[in-house]
Design a protein around this motif. Structure first.
Motif: not given
Length: 770
Positions: A631-645, A695-703
């Motif tokens: 189908l050519g569909m991509v889901r981003v199911t998990r993101v971990v963003s580690a930030v030094a600020a 949209t909300n349906a495109d967003i999953h786990d973000i840490e």
């Protein structure tokens, strides 16, 4: 300003918030006002006899107006006026009068200045009526005729017309080089060379651009405007119309998102002021969602990156060139390629940057301008190099970790990127990642893991802050700062409350008024370090003043005491570890016979010290995608963003900033692009039905994880850095790299849409226009 401005409805923390300290997760003090509707935005201010303006947009990309028929509109019910270039009020004739504080080199666009058309969607008239509905109806009755000229809006067809921008806006550093990158590239055993394309993106904040001008009987105009700087817009209006600044006040207490679109005054402000001056009444002008696509945008961009390395992974050469579009009027510039000279240790670096003039509105800074595209290209190329070397992508970045800036050998003020790599990789589980593409599957979906590095400048500017302590215990801190939804109200109140040892509910931070002490434009992730540093400085001065007043009290407990032995806590001052010596701050004022005490502070960067260092925030982004190739569909199911600020002031709003930016990074990678019909030079998908955003349906786990960091070079007072931009940088690259890991398909244009998953990338020119 020494007291609250009632009209601003400045939010106060709810009773019982209590003692705060840096790093706490504190809810927004303005949250209740926003969810209950008490917070008023620019289009919600009211005034007696208010009239409404609706903009008529032009329909050609280049040429001149040959006629405007307004009779039908003027005779429509409720219509007051139709303002065009033929009957507008007087404006200044010189370009310099229309240059705002962030204007790039060239001639700013001046609405209704002449019959010339510079871009499709340009405002050509303003219909003013007694109601919005009447104005909207009459706007459809205005007929405009044109003499059309040949236009150009296709970047990929005009790369050979690129030139080095001139002159460049303040704060922009032209790219530099070191060593001999071309020679090193040719000599190196392992090489990658890639070209990248990114379509136009548009800011689409929830609040549309709007201006309400409330005109007083004496001619004074109070302007409620959607902007990232009330003072920049007051400066612009005063200069453009030749008005005394005392005749203009601009307010923006609440802004429903901006992300850079409000850095410069937009044309509805100019048109609303024109109508108010000509009609001598209060006026409101609100743009439509379609008209939100008729001014600045993130520019269409082409890039080429060449990397060369030894078999052990050590980089031997980095070459990065970028070309993007600008307008005929201005040379808009942003930092696209410079990041490739900062991120990785390399002796041979060559950077190039050019623009192409098109018949469009000037682009404008959009969250992480330049870095969102520039770091994407570098980080995808690094991933490609890692596969060619058969080295783990994270390990390749560790091998080339830069302890000093490769271009000028300056040390970093602080750099905890290695901590981001460690914490992010551990939380994500990167060690379990198989290196080969197409090696993970879950049902019908291929699973891929990708990562990327992020970087953004740590900026400090100039600001003034006033702090007023009242005898009833209220602390009012003021600066003409802006809160575009980032949590400025809350963070500044926290800084003041912690500095003065007061409960948060007793502290009010006042912003969003051009008459308040000077503040910079809210942009570049600089408000906390700049305005926050000023808040801390004003409170320190206030402490010194209060200590002296306490020493002068009869039978003072503070006589013969050094201030360093005194602490401010729970609304009192007392000797350290001696609660019996506590003096309520209200007591000190009452004893002195005054009802308030005020101190002001000028926040300035430590330029002589800072120039010796490279100052930046860093991040490591890890993501998981699932790809349905059928189908050519991509889901981003998990993101971990580690930030030094640096030091995090409010853990809740800081994490919210980063997670929101990650959402936008997902949108950038998979959804957002404004398509142009080059026959007409016009954006086609100028609405939310066809301009796709996540949209909300495109967003999953973000840490979100924050590294331990304390930067006293960037922020002597707070040790903090900004987080507004860094969250988006590297996200699209990590997603692109994860898609390659899942599918084995290397896609180099954004957004990565289903057709590209199925059929491959669009054609990117292979010639070398640089």
């Amino acid at each position: 300003m020494t007291d609250l401005i009632p009209e601003l409805r400045t939010p106060v923390a709810p009773e019982g918030t209590g003692r705060v300290h840096s790093g706490m997760a504190v809810s927004r003090v303005d949250g209740r006002a926003k969810v209950t509707g008490a917070a008023k935005y620019a289009a919600e201010e009211s005034a007696p006899n208010l009239v409404y303006g609706v903009v008529v947009s032009g329909t050609i990309a280049k040429g001149r107006i040959t006629g405007i028929e307004t009779v039908d509109a003027l005779t429509a019910h409720g219509v007051v006026a139709v303002i065009t270039h033929l009957n507008r009020p007087k404006i200044r004739a010189y370009d310099i009068a229309f240059k705002d504080m962030t204007a790039p080199g060239g001639s700013p666009f001046r609405p209704l200045a002449s019959d010339k058309i510079f871009y499709s969607g340009q405002p050509v008239a303003l219909v003013v009526a007694s109601s919005f509905e009447a104005a909207r109806h009459a706007a459809q009755l205005v007929k405009v005729s044109y003499e059309e000229d040949k236009h150009e809006t296709d970047l990929l067809a005009t790369l050979d017309q690129a030139y080095e921008p001139r002159p460049m806006k303040a704060g922009f550093t032209p790219p530099s080089s070191t060593g001999d990158a071309d020679k090193a590239f040719e000599a190196a055993p392992v090489k990658v060379e890639s070209q990248f394309y990114h379509g136009v993106e548009h800011h689409n904040p929830m609040e549309m651009f709007a201006t309400t001008v409330i005109r007083a009987d004496d001619g004074h105009m109070t302007i409620y405007d959607k902007t990232q700087s009330s003072q920049n817009n007051r400066w612009y209006v005063s200069r453009a119309f030749g008005l005394s600044k005392n005749k203009v006040t601009v307010r923006n207490p609440y802004v429903g998102g901006a992300f850079g679109s409000g850095l410069r005054p937009q044309y509805q402000l100019t048109l609303a002021v024109m109508a108010a001056l000509q009609l001598k009444c209060s006026v409101r002008v609100v743009l439509t969602r379609q008209q939100m696509f008729s001014f600045g945008h993130r520019p269409e961009t082409w890039q080429k990156v060449r990397l060369a390395a030894n078999p052990d992974g050590k980089l031997q050469a980095i070459t990065h060139d970028a070309i993007h579009e600008t307008s005929r009027l201005e040379d808009y510039v942003e930092v696209v390629v410079n990041w490739s000279g900062q991120l990785y240790a390399c002796d041979n670096i060559k950077l190039g940057y050019k623009v192409v003039a098109h018949d469009r509105h000037s682009p404008i800074d959009m969250r992480a301008p330049g870095a969102a595209h520039g770091v994407h290209a570098l980080e995808v190329a690094m991933d490609e190099l890692a596969y060619k070397l058969k080295i783990d992508p994270l390990e390749l970045r560790r091998i080339n970790y830069a302890e000093r800036n490769p271009l000028d050998d300056k040390p970093y003020s602080t750099k905890e990127l290695s901590q981001c790599y460690d914490k992010g990789a551990q939380r994500f589980g990167w060690a379990d990642r198989p290196i080969e593409p197409r090696s993970m599957r879950d049902g019908d979906e291929l699973v891929g893991w990708g990562m990327a590095t992020g970087i953004w400048d740590s900026l400090v500017m100039v600001a003034r802050v006033s702090a007023v302590l009242h005898a009833d215990g209220r602390l009012v801190v003021s600066s003409a700062a802006t809160d575009i939804g980032t949590g400025t109200y809350t963070v500044m109140a926290m800084i003041a409350a912690e500095a003065m040892g007061m409960p948060l509910e007793q502290v009010t931070f006042q912003l969003g008024d051009s008459t308040l002490p000077m503040a910079p434009i809210e942009g570049g992730s600089s408000h906390v370090t700049t305005v926050g540093g000023g808040v801390h400085g004003a409170c320190e001065k206030l402490q010194k003043r209060l200590f002296k007043l306490a020493q002068d009290m009869p039978d003072s407990r503070m006589k013969g005491v050094r201030q360093k032995d005194v602490v401010f806590q729970d609304g009192t001052m007392m000797l350290r570890n001696r609660p019996e010596t506590a003096l309520r701050l209200g007591e000190v004022l009452a004893s002195s016979g005054i009802d308030r005490v005020e101190e002001k502070y000028l926040m300035t960067p430590q330029m002589l010290k800072q120039r010796k260092f490279t100052r930046a925030v860093h991040s490591a982004v890890f993501c998981e995608v699932r790809v349905n190739e059928k189908l050519g569909m991509v889901r981003v199911t998990r993101v971990v963003s580690a930030v030094a600020a640096g030091r995090i002031i409010n853990a809740k709003t800081a994490a919210s900033q980063v997670s929101g930016a990650v959402v936008w990074g997902i949108s950038q990678a998979l959804h957002e692009e404004s398509f142009t019909d080059h026959r007409f030079g016009r954006f086609m998908n100028h609405n939310f039905a066809e301009y796709h955003v996540a949209t909300n349906a495109d967003i999953h786990d973000i840490e979100v994880i924050f590294a331990e960091e304390d930067d006293r070079i960037v922020s002597k007072q707070l040790g903090a850095k900004g987080v507004g931009e860094i969250g988006i940088v590297g996200v699209s690259a990590a997603i692109s790299n994860a898609i390659f890991h899942a599918t084995g398909k290397r896609l180099r244009s954004t957004p990565i849409t289903p057709d590209k998953i199925l059929l491959g990338d669009r054609e990117i020119p292979v010639q070398d226009p640089t």
